[in-house]
Design a protein around this motif. Structure first.
Motif, PDB file in Angstrom:
ATOM      1  N   ARG A   1       0.851  -1.201   0.000  1.00  0.00           N
ATOM      2  CA  ARG A   1       0.000   0.000   0.000  1.00  0.00           C
ATOM      3  C   ARG A   1       0.880   1.242   0.000  1.00  0.00           C
ATOM      4  N   ILE A   2       0.367   2.273  -0.639  1.00  0.00           N
ATOM      5  CA  ILE A   2       1.111   3.531  -0.711  1.00  0.00           C
ATOM      6  C   ILE A   2       0.259   4.598  -0.021  1.00  0.00           C
ATOM      7  N   VAL A   3       0.877   5.359   0.857  1.00  0.00           N
ATOM      8  CA  VAL A   3       0.168   6.483   1.475  1.00  0.00           C
ATOM      9  C   VAL A   3       0.728   7.773   0.904  1.00  0.00           C
ATOM     10  N   ALA A   4      -0.181   8.559   0.321  1.00  0.00           N
ATOM     11  CA  ALA A   4       0.254   9.852  -0.222  1.00  0.00           C
ATOM     12  C   ALA A   4      -0.432  10.932   0.590  1.00  0.00           C
ATOM     13  N   SER A   5       0.366  11.857   1.125  1.00  0.00           N
ATOM     14  CA  SER A   5      -0.268  12.939   1.897  1.00  0.00           C
ATOM     15  C   SER A   5       0.218  14.280   1.373  1.00  0.00           C
ATOM     16  N   HIS A   6      -0.725  15.186   1.248  1.00  0.00           N
ATOM     17  CA  HIS A   6      -0.393  16.554   0.855  1.00  0.00           C
ATOM     18  C   HIS A   6      -0.694  17.434   2.043  1.00  0.00           C
ATOM     19  N   GLU A   7       0.286  18.242   2.398  1.00  0.00           N
ATOM     20  CA  GLU A   7       0.052  19.100   3.558  1.00  0.00           C
ATOM     21  C   GLU A   7       0.276  20.550   3.172  1.00  0.00           C
ATOM     22  N   ASN A   8      -0.611  21.391   3.655  1.00  0.00           N
ATOM     23  CA  ASN A   8      -0.512  22.812   3.339  1.00  0.00           C
ATOM     24  C   ASN A   8       0.579  23.436   4.208  1.00  0.00           C
ATOM     25  N   ILE A   9       1.607  23.938   3.589  1.00  0.00           N
ATOM     26  CA  ILE A   9       2.715  24.535   4.357  1.00  0.00           C
ATOM     27  C   ILE A   9       2.861  26.001   4.004  1.00  0.00           C
ATOM     28  N   THR A  10       1.760  26.591   3.550  1.00  0.00           N
ATOM     29  CA  THR A  10       1.809  27.984   3.113  1.00  0.00           C
ATOM     30  C   THR A  10       2.381  28.886   4.199  1.00  0.00           C
ATOM     31  N   GLU A  11       1.853  28.691   5.428  1.00  0.00           N
ATOM     32  CA  GLU A  11       2.281  29.573   6.510  1.00  0.00           C
ATOM     33  C   GLU A  11       3.773  29.494   6.728  1.00  0.00           C
ATOM     34  N   ARG A  12       4.274  28.248   6.713  1.00  0.00           N
ATOM     35  CA  ARG A  12       5.701  28.067   6.975  1.00  0.00           C
ATOM     36  C   ARG A  12       6.518  28.715   5.877  1.00  0.00           C
ATOM     37  N   VAL A  13       6.072  28.457   4.641  1.00  0.00           N
ATOM     38  CA  VAL A  13       6.812  28.996   3.502  1.00  0.00           C
ATOM     39  C   VAL A  13       6.804  30.518   3.546  1.00  0.00           C
ATOM     40  N   GLN A  14       5.604  31.039   3.869  1.00  0.00           N
ATOM     41  CA  GLN A  14       5.520  32.503   3.918  1.00  0.00           C
ATOM     42  C   GLN A  14       6.398  33.062   5.033  1.00  0.00           C
ATOM     43  N   ALA A  15       6.356  32.347   6.172  1.00  0.00           N
ATOM     44  CA  ALA A  15       7.172  32.801   7.300  1.00  0.00           C
ATOM     45  C   ALA A  15       8.647  32.785   6.927  1.00  0.00           C
ATOM     46  N   GLU A  16       9.027  31.694   6.255  1.00  0.00           N
ATOM     47  CA  GLU A  16      10.439  31.596   5.846  1.00  0.00           C
ATOM     48  C   GLU A  16      10.788  32.723   4.887  1.00  0.00           C
ATOM     49  N   GLU A  17       9.847  32.932   3.974  1.00  0.00           N
ATOM     50  CA  GLU A  17      10.096  33.963   2.980  1.00  0.00           C
ATOM     51  C   GLU A  17      10.207  35.334   3.647  1.00  0.00           C
ATOM     52  N   ARG A  18       9.252  35.535   4.613  1.00  0.00           N
ATOM     53  CA  ARG A  18       9.267  36.813   5.341  1.00  0.00           C
ATOM     54  C   ARG A  18      10.595  36.994   6.042  1.00  0.00           C
ATOM     55  N   GLU A  19      10.996  35.891   6.684  1.00  0.00           N
ATOM     56  CA  GLU A  19      12.242  35.956   7.436  1.00  0.00           C
ATOM     57  C   GLU A  19      13.408  36.319   6.524  1.00  0.00           C
ATOM     58  N   THR A  20      13.433  35.639   5.409  1.00  0.00           N
ATOM     59  CA  THR A  20      14.500  35.902   4.456  1.00  0.00           C
ATOM     60  C   THR A  20      14.439  37.354   4.018  1.00  0.00           C
ATOM     61  N   ARG A  21      13.234  37.804   3.759  1.00  0.00           N
ATOM     62  CA  ARG A  21      13.067  39.175   3.291  1.00  0.00           C
ATOM     63  C   ARG A  21      13.508  40.169   4.351  1.00  0.00           C
ATOM     64  N   ILE A  22      13.058  39.870   5.611  1.00  0.00           N
ATOM     65  CA  ILE A  22      13.425  40.785   6.708  1.00  0.00           C
ATOM     66  C   ILE A  22      14.931  40.813   6.863  1.00  0.00           C
ATOM     67  N   GLY A  23      15.513  39.604   6.782  1.00  0.00           N
ATOM     68  CA  GLY A  23      16.964  39.495   6.869  1.00  0.00           C
ATOM     69  C   GLY A  23      17.629  40.353   5.807  1.00  0.00           C
ATOM     70  N   ARG A  24      17.088  40.296   4.614  1.00  0.00           N
ATOM     71  CA  ARG A  24      17.678  41.031   3.505  1.00  0.00           C
ATOM     72  C   ARG A  24      17.531  42.540   3.749  1.00  0.00           C
ATOM     73  N   ILE A  25      16.322  42.885   4.259  1.00  0.00           N
ATOM     74  CA  ILE A  25      16.081  44.310   4.517  1.00  0.00           C
ATOM     75  C   ILE A  25      17.058  44.821   5.559  1.00  0.00           C
ATOM     76  N   LEU A  26      17.230  44.003   6.601  1.00  0.00           N
ATOM     77  CA  LEU A  26      18.145  44.422   7.661  1.00  0.00           C
ATOM     78  C   LEU A  26      19.563  44.529   7.125  1.00  0.00           C
ATOM     79  N   GLU A  27      19.912  43.502   6.360  1.00  0.00           N
ATOM     80  CA  GLU A  27      21.265  43.472   5.812  1.00  0.00           C
ATOM     81  C   GLU A  27      21.522  44.720   4.980  1.00  0.00           C
ATOM     82  N   ASN A  28      20.516  45.118   4.206  1.00  0.00           N
ATOM     83  CA  ASN A  28      20.724  46.237   3.290  1.00  0.00           C
ATOM     84  C   ASN A  28      20.384  47.581   3.926  1.00  0.00           C
ATOM     85  N   SER A  29      19.920  47.530   5.171  1.00  0.00           N
ATOM     86  CA  SER A  29      19.556  48.792   5.835  1.00  0.00           C
ATOM     87  C   SER A  29      20.787  49.674   5.965  1.00  0.00           C
ATOM     88  N   LEU A  30      20.588  50.969   5.791  1.00  0.00           N
ATOM     89  CA  LEU A  30      21.708  51.893   5.944  1.00  0.00           C
ATOM     90  C   LEU A  30      21.961  52.170   7.416  1.00  0.00           C
TER      91      LEU A  30
END
Lengths: 959, 147
Positions: free
Chosen positions: A585-614
């Motif tokens: 038997r094969i179990v296939a599961s799809h899980e919504n990870i939008t929040e995590r992805v967005q959080a990661e993206e936000r984090e990356t973005r914030i990091g970039r903003i901070l890095e580039n902040s004057l």
């Protein structure tokens, strides 16, 4: 069935009573009664004597103890004296307490060894004196001689009654230093003692040296009944007598001996009489005829009953055998013949044991003997089954019932026997049948039970298994349905065989129905078709699932975007394989990870903003202070690279700080007292130059490591701007000063230069009119007057203008003032304006305020001046000065009933040179209210007016 | 204005109108004799200290000085200061006449030791009265005016 009769014969009927027996009985009765009575009397006497002795001993002890207690206080006082000789005052106080506390102590004294000096304390009403003569002196001397506490002879007290004295010697190093004396009234002590004992009912007498000193109780002492004892007092012995009072004696004496005597005599007498009467009656009776007739009738009826008995015996079916005490058969009926096979002739006279088989036969004689000896029945009267023996020697079961009959002096045993051979046989048969039936029933039952149990077990097990299965299925379903991931189970061909609720919901929401990806659908085919439509992600998913199915990998997972029209979504696909027996038997599961992805993206973005902040952003370890991360702005400004900075701490950048001062600075953050601290310092660049910075520091966590986050702003430009502003302000200040000076110069020149020509014009006009009047025509004089009037007006204008400019520039000197006083001063200055007029001025209480008194006076002077001016035409001018509180502020006002003005011109009221009235009607320059407004505004207040033409005006102001 | 006659009043005033009016006012009260008018502060000081144009004059000092504050060359306050600093002239009463009510003038004048102070009014009658009062006061302290 057996009737037995017996005859009662009195045993004494033939004997005779001798006459003297009655006398013996009477004599013996008397003797016994007397003896009993004497014994009782003796016992009573002993009882009384014992009671008396007991009471006597107790009384003796009690008296001794009582006196000892009385005297003890004196002994204690003497012992205290020996320890420390008290002053007289101390002793008096001590003695007062003793005398007052002891009801029996009449006088207490200390007497010196010489007997001359003495201190005395006496009970109230007793007189504080002490005579030492007679028995008292004797006691004292005896106490001195015997060196011990001594009680005196009883003597007559001065106050009446008898008393005794107790002397206690005081020892001062072996010598007698004095005595403590106590005088006790005898009656009181002994009365108290007797009172204690008054319930007992004894009379008491006390003797001292043979003479009676005390007596309680009336009756004379009876030596036979009394008790005497010695009571030892210190240095003296009293004799105590105690005897029972008549009441007590009668109480103790019981009437028992007398009652005994009377009852004994009476009984004896009665017994004697009874004997006499009995004897006389027996003598008179002789032989009675009635009794004989009765006996014959009884014998006859007995014979009848014996006949009946024989008939019954013969006809009964049961064998009846009677035996005598020795076991010899006396009767043997027909039924017995039939049962045993013996004829009556054969059986009669034989021992009954012949009817019994061994071993009963041998035992039988023993039974009978046993019964006769002990009366314990073994056979008799008990219906029971025993074995019998026929004549032919065979034995058979029989039911035997035995009863015992007393015939005259003989005892006969009757046995009723029934042959139960046949019954026995049937019984045995039934029993056997029963047994075998029971056996079979038991066996069958056991068999059925076993089968039933097995069945039951099987059913229960099956049910349990089913329940467990259903339970686990439910649990699995619930678990799967509770999961937010969309889960499908595929078979080895990729066909969906089960989905969870989330899958279903998702399919319904996105596909409209579950047809395309529901149970029974080939999931691989669905992926293939999606891949065919260019879905790059579907292609990856397809190959991943295939890999798992084909056992190339155990698991597969991928993240992919799956955006809906109105939102961005990301999912992760996880594929697992598991074996179920042979099937895969094969179990296939799809899980919504939008929040995590967005959080990661936000984090990356914030990091970039901070890095580039004057602004400069620093992250450093809270413990080691070493930099962890420093953004580009900071690196470029400082000139350090990140590698260099990671070996540094903030202290390397901030030359103003020492390690101590820095840790002091950040302590509030570490202790959690503050969330952020802000401070200014300078940063040193790599090239050695430095720049001013504003630092915002707060704590955070990097994983579990506590870190500081510093947001640093290079404030070089701010600082420059600040300095610029400072400089500009200074310049401005300077210019204000200059302007002010110019203004002052201007007003000075105005005052001089404008006024000078006016003065000349006025002066010369005046000179013309006064010194050259005769040379001028009346018209010329008129014109000169007009010139003069204008000049004066111009002068007033110039003066007001100067005043205005001067007051406007005047420095404000605020202090607490009493407006009422200022109003009064202003009114005094305006006195001239009120001359010849009817003016009513009402000044209310005005709250204190902080104001420049000179300027406030100017305000009131102007307002009151106006009020007086514009009421000039009123027959009676009314002016009110007051204050009210509105919205927490004090509003001062000056109102009048003058000509007032039209409110539509109110805005012109406070302008310089603005006038609402004609100069011909009301003189004025139009400067006064402008000045007032200026002063009020400089005080931070406001002024306004309310008026109606011809009705009056009111001016309100706040400060 | 003869030098021979001793000067009783020294009027220091540059405005001719004011001079004329002052003289007129003094004349009205018969105290216009022996008045010396100087037109600036320097002349006033020269006269008082007998120097320059006035060197060699007799040392008699005037009974009163009427001093305007706004003067050419040396202003009135400076004249006042010098007069009050010098022991020779300190005793001479000085009455300051000014058109100004400016406070600093007043304060400064009193600080420097002025004896009296009048503000020149626009009203001539008022001025005349003031002149008379002052003139009489200072002139008649020791001596009655000439009838």
């Amino acid at each position: 069935m057996i009737i037995v009769t017996f005859r009662i014969l009195p045993p004494w009927r033939s004997e005779k009573w001798p006459r003297w027996i009655a006398f013996i009985v009477v004599a013996f009765g008397f003797a016994a009664t007397l003896f009993l009575r004497q014994a009782l009397v003796a016992r009573e006497r002993a009882h009384v004597a014992r009671g008396l002795e007991l009471s006597g001993v107790m009384a003796e002890r009690a008296l001794a103890a009582r006196l000892e207690t009385e005297f003890l206080a004196l002994a204690r006082m003497a012992r205290r004296w020996e320890v420390r000789r008290p002053t007289e005052a101390e002793w008096q106080a001590d003695a007062q307490i003793l005398v007052r506390g002891d009801a029996n102590l009449q006088t207490l004294a200390w007497v010196a060894a010489s007997l001359r000096e003495r201190w005395v304390v006496a009970r109230e009403g007793s007189g504080a004196f002490l005579r030492l003569e007679g028995p008292r002196r004797a006691a004292l001397e005896r106490a001195r001689d015997q060196r011990a506490m001594t009680v005196s002879h009883v003597f007559d007290l001065e106050q009446g009654g008898k008393g005794l004295l107790v002397a206690v010697p005081i020892f001062e190093s072996d010598d007698i230093g004095g005595f403590i004396l106590g005088v006790f009234p005898l009656e009181e002590i002994l009365d108290a003692f007797v009172r204690m004992d008054s319930e007992s009912g004894y009379a008491v007498a006390v003797f001292d040296d043979g003479s009676e000193i005390y007596r309680h109780g009336d009756r004379r002492y009876e030596a036979a009944r009394g008790y005497e004892a010695n009571v030892a007092l210190p240095g003296r012995t009293w004799r105590l007598r105690i005897w029972p009072e008549p009441d007590l004696l009668s109480e103790m004496r019981s009437p028992l001996p007398e009652v005994t005597l009377a009852a004994g005599l009476l009984l004896t007498l009665l017994l004697a009489l009874t004997i006499l009467f009995t004897r006389r009656a027996a003598h008179r009776a002789g032989k009675p005829a009635d009794e004989i007739t009765e006996r014959e009738q009884m014998v006859q009826s007995l014979q009848e009953s014996e006949a009946k008995f024989q008939a019954i015996l013969a006809s009964t079916v049961d064998a009846i055998v009677t035996i005598d005490e020795r076991g010899i058969i006396e009767t043997f009926n027909e039924a017995a013949e039939a049962i045993f096979g013996y004829s009556a002739e054969e059986a009669l006279g034989q021992n009954v044991s012949m009817l019994m088989p061994s071993p009963y036969r041998e035992e039988h004689d023993g039974y009978l003997q046993n019964y006769l000896d002990t009366g314990r029945r073994t056979i008799i009267g008990i219906g029971r089954e025993v074995a019998g023996r026929r004549k032919d020697g065979s034995s058979f079961p029989m039911e035997l019932s035995v009863s015992e009959v007393q015939l005259g002096n003989r005892r006969i045993f009757t046995g009723i026997i029934r042959d139960v051979t046949e019954r026995k046989w049937w019984e045995e048969e039934i029993r056997t049948l029963n047994i075998s039936l029971g056996q079979r029933v038991i066996e069958r039952t056991a068999q059925i039970t076993t089968q039933y149990e097995a069945l039951k077990r099987e059913i229960a097990e099956r049910r349990r298994a089913e329940e467990a299965l259903a339970e686990s299925q439910r649990f699995l379903d619930a678990t799967l349905n509770a999961l937010s991931a969309h889960i499908a189970v595929l078979d080895e061909k990729g066909v969906i065989i089960a989905v969870n609720a989330a899958w279903r919901r998702f399919a319904e929401a996105n596909e409209g129905d579950t047809g395309r990806v529901g149970v029974g659908v080939d999931y691989l085919a669905a992926c293939r078709s999606a891949a065919g439509m260019g879905g790059e992600e579907a292609k990856r998913a397809l190959s991943g699932i295939r890999d798992v199915i084909d056992r190339r990998t155990e698991t597969f997972s991928m993240e992919y975007p799956c955006h809906a029209p109105e939102e961005e979504r990301w999912f992760v696909l996880r594929v697992n394989r598991f074996s179920l027996g042979d099937t895969v038997r094969i179990v296939a599961s799809h899980e919504n990870i939008t929040e995590r992805v967005q959080a990661e993206e936000r984090e990356t973005r914030i990091g970039r903003i901070l890095e580039n902040s004057l602004n400069e952003v620093y992250l450093f370890d809270a413990n080691t202070l070493r930099f962890i991360q420093v953004n580009r702005g900071a690196r470029e400004n400082l000139g350090y690279g990140l590698d260099e900075l990671r070996r540094m701490t903030p202290l390397d950048l901030k030359p103003a700080f020492t390690p101590e001062s820095f840790s002091e600075l950040v302590a509030p953050l570490l202790e959690g007292k503050q969330e952020q601290i802000q401070f200014s310092t300078r940063h040193r660049r790599k090239d050695g130059s430095s720049y001013p910075v504003e630092v915002y520091l707060q704590m955070s966590f990097l994983g579990r490591t506590p870190v500081f986050v510093a947001l640093v702003m290079d404030v070089t430009k701010h600082k420059e701007a600040e300095e610029e502003i400072l400089k500009l302000n200074e310049e401005l200040e300077q210019r204000v000063v200059e302007r002010t000076a110019q203004l002052e110069a201007f007003s000075y020149s105005v005052s001089h230069d404008l006024r000078a020509p006016l003065r000349a014009m006025a002066g010369f006009s005046k000179i013309l009119m006064e010194q050259h009047a005769d040379e001028l025509s009346s018209r010329a004089t008129h014109y000169l007057k007009r010139i003069e009037a204008n000049v004066l007006k111009m002068g007033a204008l110039v003066d007001d203008l100067l005043r205005f400019s001067r007051l406007s520039r005047k420095e404000l000197k605020r202090r607490t003032v009493e407006p009422v006083r200022i109003v009064r001063e202003a009114l005094e200055d305006l006195e001239a304006m009120r001359e010849g007029r009817r003016v009513e001025i009402e000044v209310a209480d005005l709250p204190r305020c902080r104001a420049d008194p000179a300027l406030l006076k100017q305000v009131y002077a102007n307002l009151l001046g106006n009020a007086l001016k514009y009421t000039r035409r009123r027959a009676e001018a009314r002016i009110r000065v007051g204050a009210s509180v509105e919205d927490g502020r004090t509003v001062y006002f000056v109102s009048d009933n003058g000509v007032g003005f039209d409110m539509q011109y109110a805005d012109k009221l406070f302008g310089v040179f603005q006038r609402l009235h004609r100069a011909e009607d009301y003189e004025g320059t139009g400067v006064g209210l402008a000045l007032v407004q200026n002063i009020i505004q400089r005080h931070g207040g406001r002024i306004w007016a309310e008026a109606r033409p011809d009705e009056g005006a009111a001016f309100f102001f706040t400060l | 204005m003869t030098i021979e006659n001793p000067v009783e009043i020294l009027l220091v005033e540059d405005n001719p109108d004011d001079i004329e009016m002052a003289l007129n006012a003094l004349e009205q009260h018969h105290i216009a004799n022996r008045i010396l008018v100087v037109r600036d502060g320097a002349a006033a000081l020269d006269f008082m200290f007998s120097r320059g144009a006035y060197s060699g004059r007799d040392k008699q000092t005037p009974r009163v000085i009427l001093l305007d504050l706004k003067l050419p060359l040396v202003d009135g306050l400076e004249v006042l200061r010098q007069l009050k600093e010098d022991p020779r002239t300190r005793a001479v009463p000085v009455v300051v006449m000014t058109a100004s009510r400016e406070e600093q003038d007043l304060v400064e004048s009193y600080r420097l030791g002025v004896n009296s102070y009048i503000v020149k009014p626009v009203d001539f009658a008022q001025f005349t009265r003031a002149m008379r009062t002052i003139g009489l006061y200072w002139l008649l302290l020791n001596e009655l005016p000439t009838p």
